[in-house]
Design an enzyme around this catalytic site. Structure first.
Site, mmCIF file in Angstrom:
data_model
loop_
_atom_site.group_PDB
_atom_site.id
_atom_site.type_symbol
_atom_site.label_atom_id
_atom_site.label_comp_id
_atom_site.label_asym_id
_atom_site.label_seq_id
_atom_site.Cartn_x
_atom_site.Cartn_y
_atom_site.Cartn_z
ATOM 1 N N GLU A 190 0.838 -1.208 -0.064
ATOM 2 C CA GLU A 190 -0.265 0.139 -0.042
ATOM 3 C C GLU A 190 1.089 1.201 0.129
ATOM 4 O O GLU A 190 1.865 1.310 0.645
ATOM 5 C CB GLU A 190 -1.100 -0.002 1.183
ATOM 6 C CG GLU A 190 -1.934 -1.094 1.274
ATOM 7 C CD GLU A 190 -2.247 -1.349 2.551
ATOM 8 O OE1 GLU A 190 -2.287 -0.687 3.586
ATOM 9 O OE2 GLU A 190 -2.900 -2.672 2.734
ATOM 10 N N SER A 228 -5.624 -3.925 1.074
ATOM 11 C CA SER A 228 -6.335 -5.316 1.144
ATOM 12 C C SER A 228 -5.096 -6.498 1.778
ATOM 13 O O SER A 228 -4.412 -6.903 0.515
ATOM 14 C CB SER A 228 -6.575 -5.839 -0.562
ATOM 15 O OG SER A 228 -7.773 -5.073 -0.862
ATOM 16 N N GLU A 229 -4.811 -6.289 2.848
ATOM 17 C CA GLU A 229 -3.652 -7.070 3.275
ATOM 18 C C GLU A 229 -3.781 -8.638 2.850
ATOM 19 O O GLU A 229 -2.587 -9.184 2.699
ATOM 20 C CB GLU A 229 -3.368 -6.909 4.921
ATOM 21 C CG GLU A 229 -3.050 -5.560 5.117
ATOM 22 C CD GLU A 229 -4.022 -4.439 5.086
ATOM 23 O OE1 GLU A 229 -5.356 -4.686 4.878
ATOM 24 O OE2 GLU A 229 -3.674 -3.281 5.406
ATOM 25 N N PHE A 231 1.990 -1.501 8.648
ATOM 26 C CA PHE A 231 2.348 -1.587 10.162
ATOM 27 C C PHE A 231 2.339 -2.914 10.573
ATOM 28 O O PHE A 231 1.174 -3.648 10.057
ATOM 29 C CB PHE A 231 1.301 -0.660 10.916
ATOM 30 C CG PHE A 231 1.355 0.636 10.886
ATOM 31 C CD1 PHE A 231 2.164 1.413 11.874
ATOM 32 C CD2 PHE A 231 0.929 1.372 9.826
ATOM 33 C CE1 PHE A 231 2.250 2.785 11.694
ATOM 34 C CE2 PHE A 231 0.974 2.858 9.730
ATOM 35 C CZ PHE A 231 1.635 3.600 10.753
ATOM 36 N N ILE A 263 -0.692 -7.271 10.583
ATOM 37 C CA ILE A 263 -0.410 -8.547 10.074
ATOM 38 C C ILE A 263 -1.609 -9.556 10.626
ATOM 39 O O ILE A 263 -2.104 -10.440 10.018
ATOM 40 C CB ILE A 263 0.980 -9.048 10.774
ATOM 41 C CG1 ILE A 263 2.147 -8.737 9.905
ATOM 42 C CG2 ILE A 263 0.836 -10.842 10.895
ATOM 43 C CD1 ILE A 263 3.258 -9.064 10.565
ATOM 44 N N HIS A 278 -0.937 0.583 16.211
ATOM 45 C CA HIS A 278 0.121 1.035 15.165
ATOM 46 C C HIS A 278 1.453 1.043 15.984
ATOM 47 O O HIS A 278 2.317 1.617 15.287
ATOM 48 C CB HIS A 278 -0.134 2.398 14.531
ATOM 49 C CG HIS A 278 -1.311 2.501 13.677
ATOM 50 N ND1 HIS A 278 -2.648 2.294 13.999
ATOM 51 C CD2 HIS A 278 -1.344 2.412 12.253
ATOM 52 C CE1 HIS A 278 -3.453 2.401 13.121
ATOM 53 N NE2 HIS A 278 -2.643 2.558 12.034
#
Lengths: 324, 324
Positions: B29, B59-60, B83, B87, B129
């Protein structure tokens, strides 16, 4: 070029053989499970053979698939070796994954099967990435991504279709709508009432096909594959089908009626329908049909017997495959 | 030899590898025109173009899944998760897909992906974060985990991570980005799983990672003034873990302290304490002491965050107290 065309005499023989092989393979698994020689769990696709074969037949050699927890049919239709599949299910060292995978993780990477997946929608982002890789390398290859109606409500469905849409990736998303996500009926689980209409949201074509008609699946998938190969982007196919067996070995079918199962089995069975079609069209004779059935039965028998003779998964190399 | 910031070393290290391997692609991103939210990818779009330095939607799951699918089929990927807390949004892809697929398929595939992510606290960003998630990553079999503390190590470990066939989580510490250090000219390629003794000492061993390394070094200076000679080890890599360097140091000093930014429970220091307790019990002259962030989500307020994460002062005090 499709691997085989089920609407020609030669293709019909091969497609029918694949479909009978899938059915006999899974019936053999049921029997082995009942006899207590096969352990763990498994998810049978009996009744859904036309989707696996209709899609796989439309792919070319070298094209990729990603599969699901209900993936035996996909693997067989995409060229997997029966003996190695049985060996995997029987936890043998000669299995596709040397006993590390089991039913839910059969992969046949050399044939382009990037693997079944135990996570619902788990393979969707991976298929998208494999398609991205084909685009980057200019291979002209296509990825077919199998997933179920249950996966259509996972976040990965959205992220995958969105990314494939904006990058115009060569991936054909094939939703096998077998009416139930485990016990939940698809109409109760699907806001908006339609999986295929979700394609509109991503600006990609969506087509609903009769998933119990191998010819319908094949023709629509062939068009989708050709389109993807031309670089025109992804497509969503919803193949309407039905699973005769429970979700997994622990499922007692408490959420549906015996009548419902029987109705599908008697009036819409994909093998019955394709056999009738094959005779009607004159693609094969009834003798040839019988030969296909016998060939499938014998191939499955031979494969089971050979797999039984193979050595068990080797504990001496328990940790070996975790890292390269 | 040139002085470079940790931040600039990231893009420098990536560029070294992208020049070497023309297949290598970056996904993430805001990594392209924006140069990364932390400006860690500045200039890469200009050098390598939009095909290889690709902005993705937020869209991780798709980022990591696409990276995996691409890597399985011939395109190695450096994927950025902005960040490290994020995950958690794509944990399935990290923990169930990337990490397990090689093993589950009996070694049929490798997944050469580097997951770069900005880790750790000190920036007053609040709990979602700021967390140090190295223990989230370390516990997953199939992953490798790296966390450099200097600009030079960023470059050398980046090269090692990219060239490794397994998925590697590459933790870039947010509070180190502005720090500077010497980066030698020419190609730098380190080996994963090699710790560095960054200060030699004879009275106690302090093992630290990432931001905790410079703090441990400063604490060691103050300890020296008190007549305590501390050896400081920069772990650099959690998986593989260089146990030999730790054990050798403990054999010499007889005392072990770990300085960890991750929340206390199941932090990496617990694993090291366990290894040392098992393999070097008779070398120890006193209990192993873990200096960690408490088991809390990180607060935003300076007064609270600085209290939570081990400071030079706290490291010094906790060691002096026990060593007296």
């Amino acid at each position: 070029m499709p691997k085989r065309d089920p609407t020609t005499p030669d293709g019909a023989r091969r497609s029918l053989l694949v479909m009978w092989t899938i059915r006999r393979f899974e019936e053999a698994l049921e029997e082995l499970f009942a006899r207590g020689v096969l352990h763990g769990t498994m998810h049978l696709s009996i009744g859904q053979e036309a989707v696996a074969e209709g899609v796989a037949a439309a792919l070319d050699e070298g094209d990729f698939i990603t599969s699901t927890h209900r993936g035996h049919g996909h693997a067989i239709a995409h060229g997997a070796d029966l003996e190695r599949m049985f060996a995997e299910l029987l936890m043998k060292d000669t299995g596709y994954c040397r006993g590390r995978g089991g039913s839910m993780h059969i992969a046949d990477v050399a044939a382009g099967n990037l693997g079944a997946n135990g996570i619902v929608a788990g393979s969707m982002t991976i298929a998208t990435g494999a398609a991205f890789s084909q685009m980057m390398q200019g291979t002209g290859k296509v990825v077919a991504c199998f997933f179920g109606d249950g996966a259509a409500n996972e976040g990965a469905f959205h992220e995958s279709l969105n990314l494939a849409g904006i990058w115009s990736l060569p991936v054909v998303f094939v939703c096998e709508n077998n009416q139930y996500g485990m016990s939940m009926a698809v109409d109760k689980a699907t806001a908006g009432g339609s999986i295929v209409r979700r394609a509109d949201a991503y600006g990609i074509p969506g087509v609903r096909v009769d998933g119990n008609d191998v010819v319908d699946v094949f023709r629509n998938t062939s068009e989708a594959v050709a389109r993807a190969r031309r670089g025109e982007g992804p497509i969503l196919i919803e193949a309407v089908t039905y699973r005769y067996r429970g979700h997994s070995k622990s499922d007692r079918n408490l959420y549906r009626t015996v009548d419902e199962i029987e109705q599908w089995r008697k009036s819409r069975d994909p093998l019955d329908r394709y056999e009738a079609r094959v005779i009607d069209e004159g693609w094969l004779t009834s003798d040839q049909l019988e030969e296909c059935r016998i060939e499938a039965r014998d191939a499955v028998r031979r494969a089971v017997e050979a797999a039984f003779r193979a050595p068990d998964a080797d504990p001496a190399d328990l940790v070996g495959a975790a890292y390269a | 030899m040139a002085e470079m910031s940790y931040r600039d070393a990231i893009a420098y290290g990536i560029a070294q590898e992208m020049r070497r391997d023309p297949r290598l692609v970056m996904l993430g991103e805001d990594i392209a025109a924006a140069g990364g939210v932390f400006k860690t990818t500045v200039g890469l779009l200009e050098q390598f173009g939009p095909d290889r330095v690709r902005d993705t939607p937020i869209s991780e799951q798709a980022i990591l899944g696409a990276a995996m699918g691409a890597a399985m089929t011939g395109i190695p990927v450096i994927a950025e998760i902005m960040f490290s807390d994020f995950i958690a949004v794509c944990f399935d892809i990290l923990a169930n897909q990337m990490a397990k697929t090689r093993y589950m398929t009996g070694g049929q595939v490798t997944v050469p992906v580097v997951i770069r992510t900005h880790n750790g606290g000190g920036a007053r960003f609040g709990a979602q974060h700021s967390q140090s998630v190295e223990n989230w990553c370390m516990m997953i079999p199939g992953l490798k985990v790296v966390a450099p503390s200097t600009p030079r190590d960023v470059v050398g470990l980046m090269a090692a991570a990219v060239r490794d066939p397994d998925p590697v989580v590459f933790l870039e510490h947010k509070s180190l980005l502005a720090t500077k250090g010497e980066v030698p000219e020419g190609e730098i390629v380190d080996e994963l799983g090699v710790a560095k003794v960054v200060r030699e000492g004879t009275d106690c061993t302090i093992v630290a990672l990432a931001l905790m390394v410079p703090r441990a070094l400063q604490a060691a200076e103050r300890l020296a003034a008190e007549g305590i000679s501390a050896e400081v080890i920069d772990l650099r890599s959690l998986v593989p873990l260089d146990t030999q360097t730790i054990l050798s140091s403990v054999a010499k000093t007889g005392r072990l302290f770990t300085v960890e930014e991750n929340p206390r429970l199941c932090g990496w220091g617990a694993e090291i304490a366990s290894i040392v307790g098992h393999e070097a019990f008779w070398d120890l002259d006193g209990p192993v002491v873990r200096i960690t962030t408490p088991h809390i989500p990180l607060p935003a307020a300076e007064t609270l965050e600085d209290m939570a994460i081990p400071s030079v002062d706290r490291i010094y005090k906790e060691i002096v107290e026990v060593m007296d």
